[in-house]
Write an enzyme that holds these catalytic residues in place. Structure first.
Site, PDB file in Angstrom:
ATOM      1  N   ASN A   4    -106.576  15.793 -91.909  1.00 22.09           N
ATOM      2  CA  ASN A   4    -107.113  17.024 -92.496  1.00 22.09           C
ATOM      3  C   ASN A   4    -107.644  16.806 -93.926  1.00 22.09           C
ATOM      4  O   ASN A   4    -106.905  16.414 -94.813  1.00 22.09           O
ATOM      5  CB  ASN A   4    -105.988  18.071 -92.522  1.00 22.09           C
ATOM      6  CG  ASN A   4    -106.512  19.487 -92.585  1.00 22.09           C
ATOM      7  OD1 ASN A   4    -107.721  19.723 -92.665  1.00 22.09           O
ATOM      8  ND2 ASN A   4    -105.597  20.451 -92.543  1.00 22.09           N
ATOM      9  N   HIS A  38     -95.314  30.552 -86.508  1.00 22.30           N
ATOM     10  CA  HIS A  38     -95.456  30.826 -87.947  1.00 22.30           C
ATOM     11  C   HIS A  38     -95.492  32.324 -88.204  1.00 22.30           C
ATOM     12  O   HIS A  38     -96.532  32.952 -88.050  1.00 22.30           O
ATOM     13  CB  HIS A  38     -96.764  30.233 -88.468  1.00 22.30           C
ATOM     14  CG  HIS A  38     -96.717  28.751 -88.653  1.00 22.30           C
ATOM     15  ND1 HIS A  38     -97.476  28.106 -89.589  1.00 22.30           N
ATOM     16  CD2 HIS A  38     -96.003  27.792 -88.026  1.00 22.30           C
ATOM     17  CE1 HIS A  38     -97.226  26.801 -89.532  1.00 22.30           C
ATOM     18  NE2 HIS A  38     -96.348  26.588 -88.586  1.00 22.30           N
ATOM     19  N   ARG A  86     -90.811  30.159 -88.150  1.00 19.68           N
ATOM     20  CA  ARG A  86     -90.909  29.762 -89.547  1.00 19.68           C
ATOM     21  C   ARG A  86     -91.239  31.015 -90.359  1.00 19.68           C
ATOM     22  O   ARG A  86     -92.100  31.811 -89.956  1.00 19.68           O
ATOM     23  CB  ARG A  86     -92.020  28.722 -89.677  1.00 19.68           C
ATOM     24  CG  ARG A  86     -92.226  28.217 -91.073  1.00 19.68           C
ATOM     25  CD  ARG A  86     -93.344  27.178 -91.095  1.00 19.68           C
ATOM     26  NE  ARG A  86     -94.518  27.712 -91.764  1.00 19.68           N
ATOM     27  CZ  ARG A  86     -95.378  26.975 -92.472  1.00 19.68           C
ATOM     28  NH1 ARG A  86     -95.204  25.661 -92.589  1.00 19.68           N
ATOM     29  NH2 ARG A  86     -96.417  27.530 -93.041  1.00 19.68           N
ATOM     30  N   TYR A 136     -98.644  29.707-100.573  1.00 16.37           N
ATOM     31  CA  TYR A 136     -98.678  28.805 -99.426  1.00 16.37           C
ATOM     32  C   TYR A 136     -98.020  29.434 -98.190  1.00 16.37           C
ATOM     33  O   TYR A 136     -96.933  29.994 -98.276  1.00 16.37           O
ATOM     34  CB  TYR A 136     -97.948  27.476 -99.730  1.00 16.37           C
ATOM     35  CG  TYR A 136     -97.697  26.735 -98.457  1.00 16.37           C
ATOM     36  CD1 TYR A 136     -98.732  26.052 -97.844  1.00 16.37           C
ATOM     37  CD2 TYR A 136     -96.480  26.834 -97.789  1.00 16.37           C
ATOM     38  CE1 TYR A 136     -98.552  25.455 -96.613  1.00 16.37           C
ATOM     39  CE2 TYR A 136     -96.290  26.238 -96.551  1.00 16.37           C
ATOM     40  CZ  TYR A 136     -97.333  25.552 -95.973  1.00 16.37           C
ATOM     41  OH  TYR A 136     -97.157  24.985 -94.744  1.00 16.37           O
ATOM     42  N   ASP A 175     -90.600  26.300 -95.025  1.00 19.56           N
ATOM     43  CA  ASP A 175     -91.263  25.108 -95.570  1.00 19.56           C
ATOM     44  C   ASP A 175     -91.452  25.283 -97.074  1.00 19.56           C
ATOM     45  O   ASP A 175     -92.179  26.179 -97.512  1.00 19.56           O
ATOM     46  CB  ASP A 175     -92.626  24.958 -94.866  1.00 19.56           C
ATOM     47  CG  ASP A 175     -93.282  23.614 -95.124  1.00 19.56           C
ATOM     48  OD1 ASP A 175     -92.867  22.914 -96.077  1.00 19.56           O
ATOM     49  OD2 ASP A 175     -94.222  23.268 -94.367  1.00 19.56           O
ATOM     50  N   HIS A 203     -92.789  22.947 -98.865  1.00 20.00           N
ATOM     51  CA  HIS A 203     -94.059  22.246 -99.091  1.00 20.00           C
ATOM     52  C   HIS A 203     -94.075  21.358-100.331  1.00 20.00           C
ATOM     53  O   HIS A 203     -94.994  21.417-101.159  1.00 20.00           O
ATOM     54  CB  HIS A 203     -95.229  23.239 -99.094  1.00 20.00           C
ATOM     55  CG  HIS A 203     -96.363  22.792 -98.223  1.00 20.00           C
ATOM     56  ND1 HIS A 203     -97.523  22.266 -98.720  1.00 20.00           N
ATOM     57  CD2 HIS A 203     -96.479  22.749 -96.882  1.00 20.00           C
ATOM     58  CE1 HIS A 203     -98.322  21.934 -97.710  1.00 20.00           C
ATOM     59  NE2 HIS A 203     -97.708  22.221 -96.588  1.00 20.00           N
ATOM     60  N   GLU A 231     -87.716  22.710 -94.945  1.00 20.92           N
ATOM     61  CA  GLU A 231     -88.650  21.588 -94.795  1.00 20.92           C
ATOM     62  C   GLU A 231     -89.256  21.139 -96.119  1.00 20.92           C
ATOM     63  O   GLU A 231     -89.576  21.986 -96.970  1.00 20.92           O
ATOM     64  CB  GLU A 231     -89.754  22.060 -93.849  1.00 20.92           C
ATOM     65  CG  GLU A 231     -90.888  21.083 -93.636  1.00 20.92           C
ATOM     66  CD  GLU A 231     -91.915  21.648 -92.672  1.00 20.92           C
ATOM     67  OE1 GLU A 231     -91.579  22.582 -91.906  1.00 20.92           O
ATOM     68  OE2 GLU A 231     -93.059  21.167 -92.685  1.00 20.92           O
ATOM     69  N   GLU A 271     -93.858  15.089 -92.479  1.00 18.48           N
ATOM     70  CA  GLU A 271     -95.196  15.319 -91.929  1.00 18.48           C
ATOM     71  C   GLU A 271     -96.258  14.477 -92.631  1.00 18.48           C
ATOM     72  O   GLU A 271     -97.300  14.206 -92.049  1.00 18.48           O
ATOM     73  CB  GLU A 271     -95.565  16.809 -91.963  1.00 18.48           C
ATOM     74  CG  GLU A 271     -95.732  17.388 -93.355  1.00 18.48           C
ATOM     75  CD  GLU A 271     -96.054  18.885 -93.345  1.00 18.48           C
ATOM     76  OE1 GLU A 271     -95.389  19.626 -92.616  1.00 18.48           O
ATOM     77  OE2 GLU A 271     -96.965  19.287 -94.079  1.00 18.48           O
ATOM     78  N   ARG A 290     -90.275  14.863 -89.055  1.00 17.14           N
ATOM     79  CA  ARG A 290     -91.428  15.744 -88.897  1.00 17.14           C
ATOM     80  C   ARG A 290     -92.718  15.047 -88.467  1.00 17.14           C
ATOM     81  O   ARG A 290     -93.750  15.689 -88.288  1.00 17.14           O
ATOM     82  CB  ARG A 290     -91.682  16.452 -90.242  1.00 17.14           C
ATOM     83  CG  ARG A 290     -90.676  17.513 -90.566  1.00 17.14           C
ATOM     84  CD  ARG A 290     -90.916  18.772 -89.761  1.00 17.14           C
ATOM     85  NE  ARG A 290     -92.094  19.489 -90.218  1.00 17.14           N
ATOM     86  CZ  ARG A 290     -92.938  20.140 -89.414  1.00 17.14           C
ATOM     87  NH1 ARG A 290     -92.756  20.149 -88.114  1.00 17.14           N
ATOM     88  NH2 ARG A 290     -93.971  20.788 -89.914  1.00 17.14           N
ATOM     89  N   HIS A 296     -94.527  17.698 -86.190  1.00 13.70           N
ATOM     90  CA  HIS A 296     -95.545  18.480 -86.909  1.00 13.70           C
ATOM     91  C   HIS A 296     -96.610  18.989 -85.936  1.00 13.70           C
ATOM     92  O   HIS A 296     -97.167  18.200 -85.172  1.00 13.70           O
ATOM     93  CB  HIS A 296     -96.176  17.528 -87.931  1.00 13.70           C
ATOM     94  CG  HIS A 296     -97.028  18.153 -88.959  1.00 13.70           C
ATOM     95  ND1 HIS A 296     -98.118  17.520 -89.502  1.00 13.70           N
ATOM     96  CD2 HIS A 296     -96.934  19.342 -89.577  1.00 13.70           C
ATOM     97  CE1 HIS A 296     -98.669  18.303 -90.414  1.00 13.70           C
ATOM     98  NE2 HIS A 296     -97.972  19.414 -90.489  1.00 13.70           N
ATOM     99  N   ASP A 347    -104.207  21.290 -87.515  1.00 10.96           N
ATOM    100  CA  ASP A 347    -104.931  20.043 -87.831  1.00 10.96           C
ATOM    101  C   ASP A 347    -104.438  18.864 -86.993  1.00 10.96           C
ATOM    102  O   ASP A 347    -104.983  17.773 -87.081  1.00 10.96           O
ATOM    103  CB  ASP A 347    -104.923  19.726 -89.335  1.00 10.96           C
ATOM    104  CG  ASP A 347    -103.572  19.872 -89.996  1.00 10.96           C
ATOM    105  OD1 ASP A 347    -102.886  20.870 -89.746  1.00 10.96           O
ATOM    106  OD2 ASP A 347    -103.212  18.988 -90.782  1.00 10.96           O
ATOM    107  N   GLU A 398     -93.200  22.225 -83.580  1.00  6.52           N
ATOM    108  CA  GLU A 398     -94.003  23.243 -84.289  1.00  6.52           C
ATOM    109  C   GLU A 398     -95.214  23.621 -83.437  1.00  6.52           C
ATOM    110  O   GLU A 398     -95.822  22.765 -82.800  1.00  6.52           O
ATOM    111  CB  GLU A 398     -94.484  22.681 -85.635  1.00  6.52           C
ATOM    112  CG  GLU A 398     -95.275  23.696 -86.445  1.00  6.52           C
ATOM    113  CD  GLU A 398     -95.760  23.150 -87.784  1.00  6.52           C
ATOM    114  OE1 GLU A 398     -95.709  21.918 -87.996  1.00  6.52           O
ATOM    115  OE2 GLU A 398     -96.173  23.970 -88.624  1.00  6.52           O
ATOM    116  N   TRP A 407     -99.197  20.469-103.494  1.00  9.31           N
ATOM    117  CA  TRP A 407     -99.590  21.641-102.701  1.00  9.31           C
ATOM    118  C   TRP A 407     -98.692  21.820-101.525  1.00  9.31           C
ATOM    119  O   TRP A 407     -98.073  21.063-100.966  1.00  9.31           O
ATOM    120  CB  TRP A 407    -101.039  21.517-102.205  1.00  9.31           C
ATOM    121  CG  TRP A 407    -101.350  22.670-101.291  1.00  9.31           C
ATOM    122  CD1 TRP A 407    -101.470  23.997-101.631  1.00  9.31           C
ATOM    123  CD2 TRP A 407    -101.508  22.626 -99.866  1.00  9.31           C
ATOM    124  NE1 TRP A 407    -101.705  24.758-100.534  1.00  9.31           N
ATOM    125  CE2 TRP A 407    -101.717  23.956 -99.425  1.00  9.31           C
ATOM    126  CE3 TRP A 407    -101.478  21.594 -98.929  1.00  9.31           C
ATOM    127  CZ2 TRP A 407    -101.908  24.276 -98.095  1.00  9.31           C
ATOM    128  CZ3 TRP A 407    -101.666  21.909 -97.600  1.00  9.31           C
ATOM    129  CH2 TRP A 407    -101.889  23.240 -97.182  1.00  9.31           C
TER     130      TRP A 407
END
Ligand SMILES: O=C(O)[C@@H](O)[C@H](O)[C@H](O)CO
Ligand SMILES: [Mg+2]
Length: 409
Positions: free
Chosen positions: A37, A122, A147, A159, A217, A219, A243, A269, A290, A319, A323, A346, A409
């Site tokens: 991605n 999600h 999630r 996010y 998550d 992130h 996560e 991930e 992940r 994961h 993407d 997921e 991010w």
């Protein structure tokens, strides 16, 4: 079964995908996912320029040998671009071998250990009422694990939150990458997040009860001590997992987190080899792996990570955002039904356009995904459909702290 031709297919049915198609001299085709991605064309070029010329004339049955040839033979090891390319070749060869055998891939991986892979969806909302709507909408669709991501008071974008209520928006519920000339820049306030998130889980448990498995998550945004503190604060709400609490480039950082909290941890991930997990698994610093097939070197390499993880009672949590193409998801499901240490899968459903290009045979029912039963991994790429969706450069967002400092991010 000699390899005749290797094609790199780039299409963008809602988002960009890079797909490898390996054709054999006897007319079979195998597919592998090579989507990275935001950096898609690097993998496409790696495959076209440096891998495709090596494969013509090779025996497609020699999966392990080809994996080692591409991994060791490049001299320059690991990294997301290399490992996504290796993964695509490996997955395509497994697809071919299963087609020759006349069996769905999971049969070659040891056969079924379960009927289907339990997935998590999600659920998200900028506010609590929007989050509750999203949870209800997912439960109505049959999801049995969710999630949970929410907005932060006073912050416009956070996010993991879909752009409109109940997951019906065009953002995060299926694709955070944006086709803008430069990446979108977001802002992040860690202290606000650490204060706010436990109140969200308290409200969700009060509304939906103790049974529903809930995930979250972080992130990659926390320091080890912040992560430890969040894990402790969330313990009363019994998370299935928390996560990516830290970036985990430094695996040892997880020792500190682990010392302070029993909240289960999931990581990996963005990892791409078994070596990225060595300390994490051996020291039992995580509970779920992940990595997807797509980014960890294919079915061969991810199977090896799961077998290593099994020695330490660490389970899979593959994961599966959009993407990961339907090719990568299909491969994940064959592994997921076969391995003993399956945890959860997921699932962010792809768009109808994406499914029209890849024509996957897996099916979602009762909160779980089952791989198709036809020979191979169950992908039937439609070139004519793909041609309607040309590549469009897109980036994942960049994140900054409130003072402008670039953050994870
Ligand atoms: O756990 C997830 O699915 C996310 O971390 C996504 O991988 C990320 O937003 C990039 O798409
Ligand atoms: Mg994640």
């Amino acid at each position: 079964m000699l390899i005749d031709r290797v094609e790199v297919l780039v299409s963008s049915p809602g988002r960009n995908f890079v797909t490898l198609r390996v054709r054999t001299a006897d007319g079979l085709t195998g597919y592998g996912d090579a989507t990275l991605n935001g950096r898609e064309l690097a993998v496409a070029a790696y495959l076209r320029e440096h891998v495709a010329p090596l494969l013509a004339g090779r025996d497609a049955h020699r999966i392990e040998d080809t994996w080692q040839y591409l991994y060791r033979g490049a001299y320059w090891r690991r990294g997301p671009v290399t490992m996504a390319a290796v993964a695509a070749v490996d997955t395509a060869l497994w697809d071919l071998k299963a087609k020759v055998a006349g069996l769905p891939l999971y049969q070659l991986l040891g056969g079924r250990s379960r009927d289907a892979c339990l997935v998590y969806g999600h659920a998200s909302g900028a506010t609590l009422p929007e989050l509750f709507d999203s949870i209800r909408a997912h439960l109505e669709r049959g999801y049995r694990a969710l999630r949970i991501q929410t907005g932060l008071p006073g912050m416009s974008t956070v996010y993991g939150v879909a752009s409109s209520p109940a997951g019906a928006g065009d953002r995060y519920d299926y694709e955070p990458a944006r086709a803008t000339p430069l990446p979108v820049e977001e802002r992040w306030d860690t202290r606000l997040y650490l204060r706010h998130l436990p109140t969200v889980f308290e409200a969700v448990r009060a509304e939906f009860g103790p049974e529903l498995p809930l995930l979250h998550d972080s992130h990659h945004r926390l320091t080890p001590i912040q992560a430890a503190s969040l894990g402790k604060a969330l313990e009363p709400y019994d998370l299935f997992w928390l996560e990516d609490v830290t970036p985990a480039d430094n695996q040892e950082a997880l020792r500190l987190v682990r010392r302070h909290t029993t909240t289960p941890l999931a990581i990996g991930e963005v990892f791409n080899t078994i070596w990225d997990y060595q300390t994490l698994i051996r020291e039992q610093l995580i509970d779920y792996v992940r990595s997807p097939v797509t980014h960890a070197g294919g079915v061969t390499a991810l199977r090896r990570i799961f077998d290593y993880a099994a020695m330490y009672q660490v389970k899979s949590g593959i994961h599966g955002p959009t993407d990961i193409s339907p090719v990568g998801l299909a491969a994940a499901l064959h592994l997921g039904v076969a391995i003993h240490n399956f945890g959860i899968q997921e699932y962010m459903p792809h768009t109808a356009d994406t499914d029209a290009v890849f024509r996957p045979s897996y099916r979602f029912a009762d909160g779980a995904l089952a791989p198709g039963e036809e020979p191979g991994i169950g992908i039937d790429y439609d070139d004519a459909a793909a041609e309607r969706f040309p590549y469009q450069a897109a980036y994942l967002p960049v994140n900054r702290l409130m003072d402008g400092t670039v953050h994870d991010w």
